[in-house]
Enzyme design. Structure first.
Site, mmCIF file in Angstrom:
data_model
loop_
_atom_site.group_PDB
_atom_site.id
_atom_site.type_symbol
_atom_site.label_atom_id
_atom_site.label_comp_id
_atom_site.label_asym_id
_atom_site.label_seq_id
_atom_site.Cartn_x
_atom_site.Cartn_y
_atom_site.Cartn_z
ATOM 1 N N HIS A 1 59.032 48.526 35.806
ATOM 2 C CA HIS A 1 57.671 48.124 35.430
ATOM 3 C C HIS A 1 56.830 47.754 36.647
ATOM 4 C CE1 HIS A 1 58.737 48.276 31.229
ATOM 5 N NE2 HIS A 1 59.764 47.479 31.449
ATOM 6 N N CYS A 2 57.134 48.308 37.787
ATOM 7 C CA CYS A 2 56.428 48.007 39.030
ATOM 8 C C CYS A 2 55.369 49.085 39.287
ATOM 9 C CB CYS A 2 57.442 47.978 40.177
ATOM 10 S SG CYS A 2 56.725 47.644 41.799
ATOM 11 N N GLY A 3 54.330 48.720 39.985
ATOM 12 C CA GLY A 3 53.311 49.682 40.370
ATOM 13 C C GLY A 3 53.839 50.768 41.293
ATOM 14 N N LEU A 4 54.992 50.535 41.883
ATOM 15 C CA LEU A 4 55.606 51.520 42.798
ATOM 16 C C LEU A 4 56.648 52.391 42.102
ATOM 17 C CD1 LEU A 4 56.091 49.161 45.898
ATOM 18 C CD2 LEU A 4 54.239 50.797 45.488
ATOM 19 N N THR A 5 56.778 52.255 40.791
ATOM 20 C CA THR A 5 57.817 52.968 40.046
ATOM 21 C C THR A 5 57.694 54.488 40.163
ATOM 22 O OG1 THR A 5 58.067 51.115 38.543
ATOM 23 C CG2 THR A 5 58.936 53.210 37.781
#
Length: 180
Positions: A57-61
């Protein structure tokens, strides 16, 4: 009974500490994979390893797709990408291993994925203690600063360096290292 249990716990901690200090390479560690199997890092002997702490659920996923592409391109050239799910930053991996497995299936991930673990703090995984402590790895001190921090380990199990979380796993820095 409490005294005996306490003594056993102290012995376990002492043995773990001694083993961590005796470890001189990546190959001295074991982790549990997403399916609950024990993985001896020595299985990766002779390969370059890009170890990345991940969070679904990270912006870097979106880097997961880049990791998969990199793995597919280089896996026959003695390279392996290994994901280590962690919930240490911003509650971005709140799910269980079963939920992470669903994500892996949805994204068609074929590289090895370890079980969810801690990469910093009091319950830091022993491998990450080695990765971040120069006294243990003999190369550098580092801090896992966020999700998708990348650690580069050479064919001999030695730490080579780290790559910032925001830097793509397909960056020139990583690709040039893989091609060496």
């Amino acid at each position: 009974m409490k005294g005996k249990l306490f003594s056993i716990l102290l012995l376990f901690i002492a043995v773990t500490a001694i083993n961590a200090q005796d470890a001189t390479s990546f190959y001295d560690y074991k982790m549990t994979d997403i399916n609950g199997n024990l993985v001896d890092m020595s299985e990766f002997k002779g390969k370059k390893v890009l170890l990345v702490n991940t969070a679904t659920h990270c912006g870097l996923t979106s880097q997961v797709s880049e990791m998969e592409n990199l793995y597919k391109e280089y896996k026959n050239k003695d390279v392996v990408v290994v994901a280590v799910p962690s919930n240490d930053f911003g509650n971005m991996e709140p799910g269980s291993n079963e939920e992470i497995k669903e994500f892996i299936k949805e994204k068609n991930i074929t590289f090895p994925v370890m079980a969810k673990t801690s990469v910093k703090g009091e319950d830091e995984n022993p491998l990450y203690k080695w990765l971040t402590n120069k006294e243990l790895n003999g190369v550098m001190d580092s801090e896992v600063s966020w999700n998708y921090q990348k650690y580069m380990i050479d064919e001999n199990g030695k730490l080579v360096g780290t790559v910032d979380p925001k830097v793509s796993p397909a960056s020139e820095e990583v690709v040039e290292w893989l091609k060496k």
